[in-house]
Write an enzyme that holds these catalytic residues in place. Sequence first.
Site, PDB file in Angstrom:
ATOM      1  CG  ASP A  36      -1.924   1.061   1.272  1.00  0.00           C
ATOM      2  OD1 ASP A  36      -2.183   1.673   0.217  1.00  0.00           O
ATOM      3  OD2 ASP A  36      -2.474   1.315   2.363  1.00  0.00           O
ATOM      4  CE  LYS A  41      -3.506   4.992   1.673  1.00  0.00           C
ATOM      5  NZ  LYS A  41      -2.903   3.950   2.504  1.00  0.00           N
ATOM      6  CG  ASP A  97       6.427  11.798  -7.736  1.00  0.00           C
ATOM      7  OD1 ASP A  97       6.714  12.749  -8.483  1.00  0.00           O
ATOM      8  OD2 ASP A  97       7.076  11.511  -6.714  1.00  0.00           O
ATOM      9  CB  ILE A  98       6.061  13.709 -12.405  1.00  0.00           C
ATOM     10  CG1 ILE A  98       7.376  12.973 -12.117  1.00  0.00           C
ATOM     11  CG2 ILE A  98       6.070  15.101 -11.784  1.00  0.00           C
ATOM     12  CD1 ILE A  98       8.581  13.604 -12.798  1.00  0.00           C
ATOM     13  CG  ASN A 130       9.900   9.112 -15.883  1.00  0.00           C
ATOM     14  OD1 ASN A 130       9.867   8.172 -16.668  1.00  0.00           O
ATOM     15  ND2 ASN A 130      10.980   9.424 -15.181  1.00  0.00           N
ATOM     16  CD  GLN A 141      -9.647   4.345   9.237  1.00  0.00           C
ATOM     17  OE1 GLN A 141      -9.964   5.302   8.528  1.00  0.00           O
ATOM     18  NE2 GLN A 141      -8.808   3.410   8.828  1.00  0.00           N
ATOM     19  N   GLY A 181      -6.651  -3.371  10.319  1.00  0.00           N
ATOM     20  CA  GLY A 181      -5.414  -3.150  11.056  1.00  0.00           C
ATOM     21  C   GLY A 181      -5.631  -3.331  12.539  1.00  0.00           C
ATOM     22  NE  ARG A 182      -5.738   1.977  13.950  1.00  0.00           N
ATOM     23  CZ  ARG A 182      -6.000   3.255  13.688  1.00  0.00           C
ATOM     24  NH1 ARG A 182      -5.646   4.188  14.551  1.00  0.00           N
ATOM     25  NH2 ARG A 182      -6.620   3.602  12.581  1.00  0.00           N
TER      26      ARG A 182
END
Length: 241
Positions: A68, A70, A73-74, A76, A194, A214-215
């Site tokens: 994960d 996420k 960015d540009i 490339n 959350q 998760g938790r």
Amino acid sequence: MAARFRPESPRDRLMVALDVASTTAAESLVERLGDTVGFYKVGMQLAFAGGLALVPALVSAGKRVFLDMKLLDIDNTVASGVKSIEAMGVALTTIHAYPKAMRAAASARGAQSGLGLLAVTVLTSLDDRDLAEAGYAATARDLVSRRAADARAAGMDGIVCSAQEAASVRAVVGPDMLIVTPGIRPAGAAADDQKRVMSAADAIAAGADCLVVGRPIVAAPDPEAAARAMLAEIGAACGGR
Ligand code: C5P
């Protein structure tokens, strides 16, 4: 072609987030969870603590891995990042649902690739007020639907959203895309940070394919018992599929 991931059993639908501070803690959690859990999500906490080194070990132990990251960015940089992730043998990774970034990710991946790409729509820790603070006029629900449609158009394999939006996302993306929902909490449990939470059974009933937890498992006094209880809830909600 390596087949891209599709869940075939309740066990495939439970993705445990290895949100722990060290590889040692992650290894001991994986050992405690044993065969009960077959799918792990590695996110930034563990990755930045050396946890990427654990990924090949998990893959060769027969576990599926959801990396994960996420990405945003540009073009490339997103494309090169996806190529590097593809070589790690993980089943899934995430891209923020910006059309250019998603298109860059989808075109970087080989046609035969077994890597599934999930679009992160709106983080489950954000509500309408948080979006307004960040300069968005849309509600979380509307932004999730719009981004889900963009993700489909860009060639993503699935969507990450809150279970509260799973039904509306399903209506937008159709039956074939994976819907993966974090923000899962047993009825009556603390939501932590959350904001758009749901129980496992309700999430499956709303159309989620897989749940990221998760938790409620990682921080439970007995993580294996918590995982088993969650699996039983998932199995009952999806009729064992
Ligand atoms: O501990 P908890 O069950 O809240 O963990 C949820 C996991 O799902 C975290 O690893 C978090 O980074 C991830 N996640 C999320 N919301 C998203 C995408 C991923 O909570 N939209």
